[in-house]
Design an enzyme around this catalytic site. Structure first.
Site, PDB file in Angstrom:
ATOM      1  N   GLY A  49       3.251  10.811   3.069  1.00 46.30           N
ATOM      2  CA  GLY A  49       3.089  10.765   1.630  1.00 46.30           C
ATOM      3  C   GLY A  49       1.909  10.486   1.029  1.00 46.30           C
ATOM      4  O   GLY A  49       1.685  10.285  -0.145  1.00 46.30           O
ATOM      5  N   SER A  50       0.718  10.533   1.828  1.00 44.70           N
ATOM      6  CA  SER A  50      -0.783  10.445   1.337  1.00 44.70           C
ATOM      7  C   SER A  50      -0.854  11.463   0.126  1.00 44.70           C
ATOM      8  O   SER A  50      -1.710  11.132  -0.759  1.00 44.70           O
ATOM      9  CB  SER A  50      -1.836  10.259   2.338  1.00 44.70           C
ATOM     10  OG  SER A  50      -1.873  11.586   2.948  1.00 44.70           O
ATOM     11  N   LYS A 289      -3.043  -1.989   0.066  1.00 44.11           N
ATOM     12  CA  LYS A 289      -3.726  -2.244   1.551  1.00 44.11           C
ATOM     13  C   LYS A 289      -2.612  -1.272   2.307  1.00 44.11           C
ATOM     14  O   LYS A 289      -2.118  -0.402   1.761  1.00 44.11           O
ATOM     15  CB  LYS A 289      -3.159  -3.500   1.944  1.00 44.11           C
ATOM     16  CG  LYS A 289      -4.170  -4.586   0.845  1.00 44.11           C
ATOM     17  CD  LYS A 289      -3.904  -6.121   1.609  1.00 44.11           C
ATOM     18  CE  LYS A 289      -2.824  -6.932   1.277  1.00 44.11           C
ATOM     19  NZ  LYS A 289      -2.903  -8.283   1.715  1.00 44.11           N
ATOM     20  N   GLU A 293       1.048   1.677  10.446  1.00 41.68           N
ATOM     21  CA  GLU A 293       1.509   1.506  11.617  1.00 41.68           C
ATOM     22  C   GLU A 293       1.975   0.198  11.874  1.00 41.68           C
ATOM     23  O   GLU A 293       2.753   0.014  12.664  1.00 41.68           O
ATOM     24  CB  GLU A 293       0.054   1.715  12.730  1.00 41.68           C
ATOM     25  CG  GLU A 293      -0.233   2.900  12.718  1.00 41.68           C
ATOM     26  CD  GLU A 293      -1.654   2.937  13.181  1.00 41.68           C
ATOM     27  OE1 GLU A 293      -2.130   3.435  14.222  1.00 41.68           O
ATOM     28  OE2 GLU A 293      -2.778   2.318  12.290  1.00 41.68           O
TER      29      GLU A 293
END
Length: 366
Positions: A49-50, A289, A293
């Site tokens: 979703g970046s 932030k 992962e």
């Protein structure tokens, strides 16, 4: 023989991006004559979703509606440099690159608008695609009009570029010490797992997981929760079923087809209670932030701790397959005393795992 329930928890911390030095992401933004915004960046969206998040960051930084922004990160011939989509760096580092580029575009918009309105740039603000005079909202000009003026009156293409880049830091090869902190931001998370363990079959069923994630700021809460839930099922597989190179009973017994690889399905997903904590980072875009992962790190140890709570044994190798649970149950021993020390589990004792066999720990009754 019976089924036993237990709870266990685990906490983690996770760094953002590469440890130190460099790790660049670049972005270039231009304002077209009609006021629409084109963003060029190199961070590839592989489903996390970046692209959506970066578009939101640009829209927020510029003060324009989301649907005015078009993001292009698909052409490696024309896109700016990006180290890559890994190390949970997409939102934090890639997001900082587009934010900084957008701030430079914003400065040019305000400069052109100040000429058109004859008002100092410091007395202007941008809201919903309009440049407005502070304290005098009737004095305003739309961003499309600013872009048109820049193009046709001043001969300027309003644009801005920037790079999110960690500063260089010398590393002492002898001690490993660095001049500055190696990480840009640290994310934190915790998982509580509730399990049911069958002491006859060794089967472990995860009934519920409570997951708490500090993500700085959730720029897109839906995407953040999607990452958390995706990480939950990945962590479930790592904790109970998935073994990338099976050794039982030997390597030649590895399945020959992907269908023999035991990954959990949606029906295996337990009840989830996800909590998002916003503890903003001073370095991240709007306080954000990492989340990527780290989303599958806490579940396996939480499950292992819950198994111990349920049946009193440690499974010291993941995944906690029925065979390993039964083996641990069969090997279960009562605590024994050695001098002033009480040994609860030989496999986990310092003597067992130390490189010298625990020679530094002398048995004594003194």
């Amino acid at each position: 023989m019976a089924k036993h329930r237990g709870r266990g928890f685990a906490t983690i911390e996770y760094p953002t991006g590469m440890n130190q030095n460099g790790d660049p992401s670049q972005a270039w933004i231009k304002l077209k004559p009609d006021g629409r915004v084109d963003v060029f960046a190199g961070t590839v969206d592989i489903g996390q979703g970046s692209k959506t998040v970066h578009t939101q960051i640009v829209a927020e930084a510029l003060g324009v509606p989301y649907d005015w922004v078009t993001m292009d990160n698909s052409n490696t011939d024309s896109s700016p440099v990006c180290t890559g989509t890994f190390a949970s760096r997409g939102t934090f580092i890639g997001g900082n690159a587009v934010r900084l580029a957008a701030e430079r575009v914003r400065e040019r918009i305000l400069d052109i608008a100040s000429k058109e309105l004859e008002i100092d740039p410091s007395d202007l603000e941008i809201e919903e695609g309009e440049v407005i005079a502070r304290g005098a909202p009737q004095k305003k000009i739309s961003i499309p009009d600013v872009a048109g003026a820049a193009t046709y009156s001043y001969g300027e293409l309003i644009s801005g570029s920037s790079t999110a880049l960690k500063p260089y830091a010398n590393v002492d090869d002898a001690t490993g010490k660095v001049e500055i902190e190696p990480h840009s931001a640290i994310s934190y998370a915790a998982c509580v797992a509730e399990v049911e363990v069958d002491d006859e079959t060794g089967q472990v069923l995860v009934l519920k997981m409570v997951q708490v994630y500090d993500v700085g700021r959730a720029i897109n809460p839906t995407l953040v929760e999607g990452q958390i839930e995706g990480g939950a099922i990945m962590g479930l597989g790592l904790g109970l079923t998935e073994e990338s190179y099976p050794r039982y009973p030997s390597t030649e017994h590895r399945g020959g087809e992907f269908g023999s690889y035991l990954a959990p399905a949606i029906e295996d997903l337990p009840e989830l209670d996800n909590v998002i904590i916003e503890n903003p980072s001073s370095d991240g875009p709007f306080g954000a932030k990492a989340i990527g992962e780290m989303a599958n790190n806490a579940q396996p140890p939480a499950i292992a701790n819950a198994i111990h709570d349920a049946v009193g044994v440690w499974v010291t190798e993941m995944p906690a397959t029925p065979e390993r649970v039964l083996k641990a149950l069969e090997a279960k021993k009562e605590p024994r005393r050695e001098g002033k020390r009480v040994i609860f589990d030989e496999d986990l004792s310092v003597r067992a795992v130390s490189s010298d066999g625990g020679k530094g720990f002398l048995d004594t009754d003194d």
